[in-house]
Scaffold this motif. Structure first.
Motif, PDB file in Angstrom:
ATOM      1  N   MET A 102      20.030  38.672  28.621  1.00  0.00           N
ATOM      2  CA  MET A 102      21.461  39.196  28.349  1.00  0.00           C
ATOM      3  C   MET A 102      22.257  38.559  29.501  1.00  0.00           C
ATOM      4  N   GLU A 103      23.464  37.903  29.028  1.00  0.00           N
ATOM      5  CA  GLU A 103      24.613  37.339  29.511  1.00  0.00           C
ATOM      6  C   GLU A 103      25.015  38.366  30.659  1.00  0.00           C
ATOM      7  N   GLN A 104      25.035  37.658  31.900  1.00  0.00           N
ATOM      8  CA  GLN A 104      25.684  38.655  33.121  1.00  0.00           C
ATOM      9  C   GLN A 104      27.129  38.425  33.153  1.00  0.00           C
ATOM     10  N   ARG A 105      27.860  39.662  32.923  1.00  0.00           N
ATOM     11  CA  ARG A 105      29.219  39.294  33.102  1.00  0.00           C
ATOM     12  C   ARG A 105      29.612  39.174  34.349  1.00  0.00           C
ATOM     13  N   GLN A 106      30.999  38.444  34.617  1.00  0.00           N
ATOM     14  CA  GLN A 106      31.607  38.338  35.970  1.00  0.00           C
ATOM     15  C   GLN A 106      32.392  39.601  36.124  1.00  0.00           C
ATOM     16  N   PRO A 107      32.179  40.052  37.505  1.00  0.00           N
ATOM     17  CA  PRO A 107      32.961  41.415  37.724  1.00  0.00           C
ATOM     18  C   PRO A 107      34.430  40.949  37.628  1.00  0.00           C
ATOM     19  N   ILE A 108      35.378  42.015  37.098  1.00  0.00           N
ATOM     20  CA  ILE A 108      36.715  41.931  36.672  1.00  0.00           C
ATOM     21  C   ILE A 108      37.581  42.053  38.090  1.00  0.00           C
ATOM     22  N   ARG A 109      38.163  41.315  38.706  1.00  0.00           N
ATOM     23  CA  ARG A 109      38.747  41.318  39.954  1.00  0.00           C
ATOM     24  C   ARG A 109      40.141  41.876  39.827  1.00  0.00           C
ATOM     25  N   PRO A 110      40.707  42.828  40.739  1.00  0.00           N
ATOM     26  CA  PRO A 110      41.924  43.283  40.360  1.00  0.00           C
ATOM     27  C   PRO A 110      42.885  42.239  40.583  1.00  0.00           C
ATOM     28  N   PRO A 111      44.284  42.398  40.173  1.00  0.00           N
ATOM     29  CA  PRO A 111      45.044  41.413  40.461  1.00  0.00           C
ATOM     30  C   PRO A 111      45.593  41.358  41.923  1.00  0.00           C
ATOM     31  N   GLU A 112      45.809  40.222  42.408  1.00  0.00           N
ATOM     32  CA  GLU A 112      46.457  40.020  43.831  1.00  0.00           C
ATOM     33  C   GLU A 112      47.823  40.598  43.946  1.00  0.00           C
ATOM     34  N   ILE A 113      47.761  41.476  45.167  1.00  0.00           N
ATOM     35  CA  ILE A 113      48.764  41.892  45.505  1.00  0.00           C
ATOM     36  C   ILE A 113      49.214  41.700  46.817  1.00  0.00           C
ATOM     37  N   LEU A 114      50.481  41.052  46.728  1.00  0.00           N
ATOM     38  CA  LEU A 114      50.853  40.361  47.935  1.00  0.00           C
ATOM     39  C   LEU A 114      51.847  41.207  49.005  1.00  0.00           C
ATOM     40  N   SER A 115      51.609  41.227  50.161  1.00  0.00           N
ATOM     41  CA  SER A 115      52.493  41.919  51.108  1.00  0.00           C
ATOM     42  C   SER A 115      53.910  41.363  51.100  1.00  0.00           C
ATOM     43  N   ALA A 116      54.839  41.898  51.445  1.00  0.00           N
ATOM     44  CA  ALA A 116      56.303  41.480  51.425  1.00  0.00           C
ATOM     45  C   ALA A 116      56.205  40.312  52.448  1.00  0.00           C
ATOM     46  N   SER A 117      55.487  40.116  53.569  1.00  0.00           N
ATOM     47  CA  SER A 117      55.563  38.916  54.264  1.00  0.00           C
ATOM     48  C   SER A 117      55.017  37.838  53.775  1.00  0.00           C
ATOM     49  N   ALA A 118      53.934  38.142  52.968  1.00  0.00           N
ATOM     50  CA  ALA A 118      53.251  37.047  52.241  1.00  0.00           C
ATOM     51  C   ALA A 118      54.086  36.425  51.065  1.00  0.00           C
ATOM     52  N   GLN A 119      54.774  37.368  50.475  1.00  0.00           N
ATOM     53  CA  GLN A 119      55.622  36.929  49.378  1.00  0.00           C
ATOM     54  C   GLN A 119      56.852  36.066  49.981  1.00  0.00           C
ATOM     55  N   VAL A 120      57.359  36.254  51.105  1.00  0.00           N
ATOM     56  CA  VAL A 120      58.238  35.717  51.857  1.00  0.00           C
ATOM     57  C   VAL A 120      57.838  34.429  52.050  1.00  0.00           C
ATOM     58  N   ALA A 121      56.709  34.288  52.635  1.00  0.00           N
ATOM     59  CA  ALA A 121      56.021  33.040  53.091  1.00  0.00           C
ATOM     60  C   ALA A 121      55.790  32.167  51.685  1.00  0.00           C
ATOM     61  N   ARG A 122      55.181  32.637  51.060  1.00  0.00           N
ATOM     62  CA  ARG A 122      54.964  32.002  49.689  1.00  0.00           C
ATOM     63  C   ARG A 122      56.409  31.302  49.249  1.00  0.00           C
ATOM     64  N   HIS A 123      57.298  32.036  49.132  1.00  0.00           N
ATOM     65  CA  HIS A 123      58.514  31.526  48.695  1.00  0.00           C
ATOM     66  C   HIS A 123      59.248  30.441  49.602  1.00  0.00           C
ATOM     67  N   LEU A 124      59.125  30.471  50.796  1.00  0.00           N
ATOM     68  CA  LEU A 124      59.540  29.688  51.821  1.00  0.00           C
ATOM     69  C   LEU A 124      58.890  28.290  51.870  1.00  0.00           C
ATOM     70  N   ARG A 125      57.372  28.544  51.361  1.00  0.00           N
ATOM     71  CA  ARG A 125      56.286  27.450  51.176  1.00  0.00           C
ATOM     72  C   ARG A 125      56.540  26.511  50.020  1.00  0.00           C
ATOM     73  N   GLU A 126      57.064  27.281  49.060  1.00  0.00           N
ATOM     74  CA  GLU A 126      57.399  26.802  47.701  1.00  0.00           C
ATOM     75  C   GLU A 126      58.739  25.811  47.732  1.00  0.00           C
ATOM     76  N   MET A 127      59.555  26.472  48.608  1.00  0.00           N
ATOM     77  CA  MET A 127      61.026  25.622  48.933  1.00  0.00           C
ATOM     78  C   MET A 127      60.663  24.356  49.665  1.00  0.00           C
ATOM     79  N   ILE A 128      59.743  24.283  50.554  1.00  0.00           N
ATOM     80  CA  ILE A 128      59.317  23.012  51.280  1.00  0.00           C
ATOM     81  C   ILE A 128      58.687  22.429  50.622  1.00  0.00           C
ATOM     82  N   VAL A 129      57.753  22.688  49.753  1.00  0.00           N
ATOM     83  CA  VAL A 129      57.173  21.664  48.830  1.00  0.00           C
ATOM     84  C   VAL A 129      57.766  21.000  47.957  1.00  0.00           C
ATOM     85  N   ARG A 130      58.869  21.882  47.149  1.00  0.00           N
ATOM     86  CA  ARG A 130      59.824  21.120  46.347  1.00  0.00           C
ATOM     87  C   ARG A 130      60.901  20.501  46.985  1.00  0.00           C
TER      88      ARG A 130
END
Length: 250
Positions: free
Chosen positions: A1-29
């Motif tokens: 029987m095929e082994q199913r992969q566990p379903i992972r919950p969606p990633e929830i970013l902290s406020a600081s992680a969201q700010v860091a990601r936005h600034l990182r994207e601005m730098i990359v762009r």
């Protein structure tokens, strides 16, 4: 029987992680160019509608990733900086190690990635090596003997593979492969390789170095493929998977 992969919950970013990601994207762009000074903490806090403590944490994250450099005092602040190959390698190493320890990356995936990167690098090394590369490769072989301690011999073997990557003339291959080396070396360093296995590694290195020295990419490729299969067998023998390691589908 095929082994199913566990379903992972969606990633929830902290406020600081969201700010860091936005600034990182601005730098990359390129919206924040190299050397550009970021707004003050207070201005960023107002812009993102978060606290200054949250902004400070986001900037600390970007600083750890060597994307910005922050100085204090008059005229200080945070500026976009160019990451070095060394700093990028360190970030990749630490993140890959965390994924490995969390069993989000398997031994099989690490070995597969290493072969995908290092075999073509060896072909390029045979085509592009200089006399200096050949001299340094042969120096690792001259110094490699059973008289050395297991740790010293291990370091020589590491240097040999690093030199092959250097001789390929493609620094991105080094950047991508070195973090994999570090994770695998951390694991193998905890085990004892017997003298017969060490001698087999040395013999393989002589064959690879000879093909690179002779400028024979086909032979170099074959020898590296054979060598990595030898290493794969050793890693798999000493590997003790966690019960949490994800299963692949049949």
């Amino acid at each position: 029987m095929e082994q199913r992969q566990p379903i992972r919950p969606p990633e929830i970013l902290s406020a600081s992680a969201q700010v860091a990601r936005h600034l990182r994207e601005m730098i990359v762009r390129g919206e924040l160019s190299l050397g550009a000074k970021l707004p003050t903490e207070a201005e960023l806090a107002d812009s993102f509608e978060v606290s200054r403590a949250t902004v400070r944490e986001a900037l600390k994250t970007l600083g750890a990733q060597n994307m910005i450099r922050t100085t204090r005092g008059a005229g200080g602040g945070s500026r976009v900086t160019a990451p070095t190959f060394g700093s990028m390698t360190e970030v990749l190493q630490s993140n890959l190690a965390l994924l490995f320890d969390a069993n989000d990356v398997t031994l099989s995936e690490l070995l597969e990635a290493r072969q995908t990167l290092e075999v073509p690098a060896t072909r390029l090394a045979a085509e592009r090596r200089t006399e200096e590369h050949v001299r340094r490769l042969e120096a690792t072989l001259v110094n490699d003997s059973g008289a050395l301690s297991s740790g010293d011999r291990f370091e020589l073997h590491r240097d040999f593979h690093a030199l092959i990557l250097e001789a390929s003339g493609n620094r991105l291959l080094t950047l991508a492969t070195e973090p994999i080396f570090v994770v695998l070396r951390t694991r193998i360093a905890r085990s004892r390789a017997d003298g017969e296995f060490q001698a087999a590694i040395t013999e393989d290195h002589h064959a690879i170095a000879g093909a690179v020295r002779d400028g024979d990419p086909e032979r170099a490729t074959r020898e590296m493929e054979r060598h990595l299969e030898l290493l794969r067998g050793h890693y798999e023998r000493i590997w003790r998977p966690s019960s949490r390691e994800p299963r692949r589908r049949a």
